[in-house]
Design a protein around this motif. Structure first.
Motif, PDB file in Angstrom:
ATOM      1  N   GLY A 251     109.783  13.901 -93.608  1.00 22.22           N
ATOM      2  CA  GLY A 251     110.958  14.732 -93.409  1.00 22.22           C
ATOM      3  C   GLY A 251     111.883  14.625 -94.610  1.00 22.22           C
ATOM      4  N   MET A 252     112.536  15.738 -94.967  1.00 23.73           N
ATOM      5  CA  MET A 252     113.531  15.752 -96.041  1.00 23.73           C
ATOM      6  C   MET A 252     114.808  16.343 -95.474  1.00 23.73           C
ATOM      7  N   SER A 253     115.912  15.603 -95.556  1.00 23.27           N
ATOM      8  CA  SER A 253     117.142  15.988 -94.879  1.00 23.27           C
ATOM      9  C   SER A 253     118.316  16.094 -95.842  1.00 23.27           C
ATOM     10  N   THR A 254     119.193  17.085 -95.564  1.00 17.39           N
ATOM     11  CA  THR A 254     120.433  17.222 -96.323  1.00 17.39           C
ATOM     12  C   THR A 254     121.524  17.767 -95.406  1.00 17.39           C
ATOM     13  N   CYS A 255     122.760  17.732 -95.868  1.00 16.89           N
ATOM     14  CA  CYS A 255     123.896  18.195 -95.059  1.00 16.89           C
ATOM     15  C   CYS A 255     123.962  19.715 -94.999  1.00 16.89           C
ATOM     16  N   ASP A 256     124.498  20.211 -93.886  1.00 17.68           N
ATOM     17  CA  ASP A 256     124.862  21.616 -93.751  1.00 17.68           C
ATOM     18  C   ASP A 256     126.228  21.779 -94.409  1.00 17.68           C
ATOM     19  N   SER A 257     126.304  22.574 -95.468  1.00 23.16           N
ATOM     20  CA  SER A 257     127.546  22.702 -96.229  1.00 23.16           C
ATOM     21  C   SER A 257     128.694  23.278 -95.403  1.00 23.16           C
ATOM     22  N   GLY A 258     128.378  23.952 -94.296  1.00 19.22           N
ATOM     23  CA  GLY A 258     129.420  24.548 -93.472  1.00 19.22           C
ATOM     24  C   GLY A 258     129.728  23.790 -92.201  1.00 19.22           C
ATOM     25  N   ASN A 259     129.094  22.621 -92.017  1.00 29.51           N
ATOM     26  CA  ASN A 259     129.262  21.852 -90.785  1.00 29.51           C
ATOM     27  C   ASN A 259     129.149  20.374 -91.105  1.00 29.51           C
ATOM     28  N   THR A 260     130.218  19.631 -90.922  1.00 34.72           N
ATOM     29  CA  THR A 260     130.255  18.219 -91.313  1.00 34.72           C
ATOM     30  C   THR A 260     129.115  17.422 -90.711  1.00 34.72           C
ATOM     31  N   ASP A 261     128.817  17.633 -89.430  1.00 36.25           N
ATOM     32  CA  ASP A 261     127.766  16.881 -88.756  1.00 36.25           C
ATOM     33  C   ASP A 261     126.402  17.568 -88.834  1.00 36.25           C
ATOM     34  N   GLY A 262     126.337  18.770 -89.368  1.00 35.49           N
ATOM     35  CA  GLY A 262     125.090  19.522 -89.409  1.00 35.49           C
ATOM     36  C   GLY A 262     124.108  18.977 -90.432  1.00 35.49           C
ATOM     37  N   ARG A 263     122.824  19.062 -90.113  1.00 36.93           N
ATOM     38  CA  ARG A 263     121.781  18.608 -91.027  1.00 36.93           C
ATOM     39  C   ARG A 263     120.620  19.607 -91.043  1.00 36.93           C
ATOM     40  N   TYR A 264     120.139  19.910 -92.248  1.00 34.02           N
ATOM     41  CA  TYR A 264     118.934  20.711 -92.415  1.00 34.02           C
ATOM     42  C   TYR A 264     117.781  19.750 -92.699  1.00 34.02           C
ATOM     43  N   VAL A 265     116.665  19.964 -92.034  1.00 38.72           N
ATOM     44  CA  VAL A 265     115.506  19.091 -92.242  1.00 38.72           C
ATOM     45  C   VAL A 265     114.242  19.928 -92.346  1.00 38.72           C
ATOM     46  N   ILE A 266     113.456  19.672 -93.379  1.00 39.06           N
ATOM     47  CA  ILE A 266     112.115  20.252 -93.438  1.00 39.06           C
ATOM     48  C   ILE A 266     111.111  19.124 -93.230  1.00 39.06           C
ATOM     49  N   PHE A 267     110.012  19.456 -92.560  1.00 36.58           N
ATOM     50  CA  PHE A 267     108.968  18.482 -92.268  1.00 36.58           C
ATOM     51  C   PHE A 267     107.668  18.904 -92.949  1.00 36.58           C
ATOM     52  N   ALA A 268     106.981  17.911 -93.512  1.00 33.75           N
ATOM     53  CA  ALA A 268     105.730  18.186 -94.215  1.00 33.75           C
ATOM     54  C   ALA A 268     104.635  17.228 -93.757  1.00 33.75           C
ATOM     55  N   ARG A 269     103.413  17.725 -93.794  1.00 31.84           N
ATOM     56  CA  ARG A 269     102.250  16.877 -93.589  1.00 31.84           C
ATOM     57  C   ARG A 269     101.923  16.186 -94.902  1.00 31.84           C
TER      58      ARG A 269
END
Length: 251
Positions: A214-232
């Motif tokens: 998994g690779m995670s970063t912050c949502d620039s418009g939401n303090t608690d938000g996180r975007y995550v992509i998952f890879a095999r």
């Protein structure tokens, strides 16, 4: 008198503008310094012929380096760090351990490269797609479908990765951010969760024995938000899966 007042007001406004601009220029200077530093690292460890990354060299320079991650077509091309005794050290330190607002991507302290089936790497969301800012682009289906391949380099082996899902979650999502370290059965719970929550996903899910990255970063418009992509983590570039077991036995 009125002329003097106007001049004074103009000078005051100019002074306030200059003061307000100082942090902006300092931030831009820090951003440029950070990106130049990572570019120098990349150039120093990239084989000019086959374009592979020499992680052993990075590890000799900083023993906290556990690998290197690349996702072509994005800005993601960075060393990956881990400090299990000081989990978020690289949230605000560069590769050379100097303070840096931009930090360096790092593997969660909850993860163990040998034992964990589910790995999660954190990186800042910097304006313009720097660091892991490109993860935000995965909200677009077209971008998701055309930027799904990457490479994970470890000290003794390189692996292909294939992105299979993108989710929009929050910083308190324990199932994602505190991954279980051991069994495939528990990994199945995470896969079911991803399938339910994914904005975009493919049908090419990990098979038994394959690790999830998994690779995670912050949502620039939401303090608690996180975007995550998952890879095999789907294969080794050289020698097949037998080399993975051999690598782990040698360490």
């Amino acid at each position: 008198m009125k002329r003097m007042i106007k001049i004074s007001l103009i000078l005051l406004l100019v002074g306030m503008a200059v003061i307000a601009a100082v942090p902006f220029f300092k931030e831009k200077e820090a951003e440029k310094k950070s990106e130049n530093g990572f570019k120098e690292i990349q150039e120093s460890v990239t084989d000019k012929e086959d374009k592979t990354i020499n992680v052993e060299k990075l590890k000799r320079e900083n023993e906290d380096c556990i690998g290197y991650l690349e996702v072509p077509g994005t800005s993601i091309s960075y060393p990956i760090m881990q400090t299990r005794d000081n989990p978020d050290y690289y949230l605000n330190h560069d590769f050379n351990k100097n303070y840096s607002f931009y930090g360096t991507p790092y593997l969660s302290a909850y993860c163990d490269l040998k034992k964990s089936d589910n790995l999660i790497i954190y990186g800042h969301n910097i304006n313009g797609g720097k660091m892991f800012g490109y993860l935000e682009k995965y909200k677009e289906e077209a971008f998701f479908s055309t930027h799904r391949s990457g490479m994970l380099y470890l000290p003794k082996q390189a692996y292909e990765i294939e992105i299979f899902a993108f989710i929009d979650t929050n910083a308190h999502d324990k199932l994602v951010f505190r991954p279980n370290q051991t069994t495939w059965e528990n990994q199945g719970q995470l896969l079911d969760y991803i399938a339910e929550k994914a904005l975009w996903r493919t049908e090419e899910y990990p098979q038994g024995g394959e690790k999830i990255l998994g690779m995670s970063t912050c949502d620039s418009g939401n303090t608690d938000g996180r975007y995550v992509i998952f890879a095999r983590i789907i294969d080794t570039v050289e020698g097949g899966k037998a080399d993975v077991a051999r690598q782990e036995n040698e360490e």
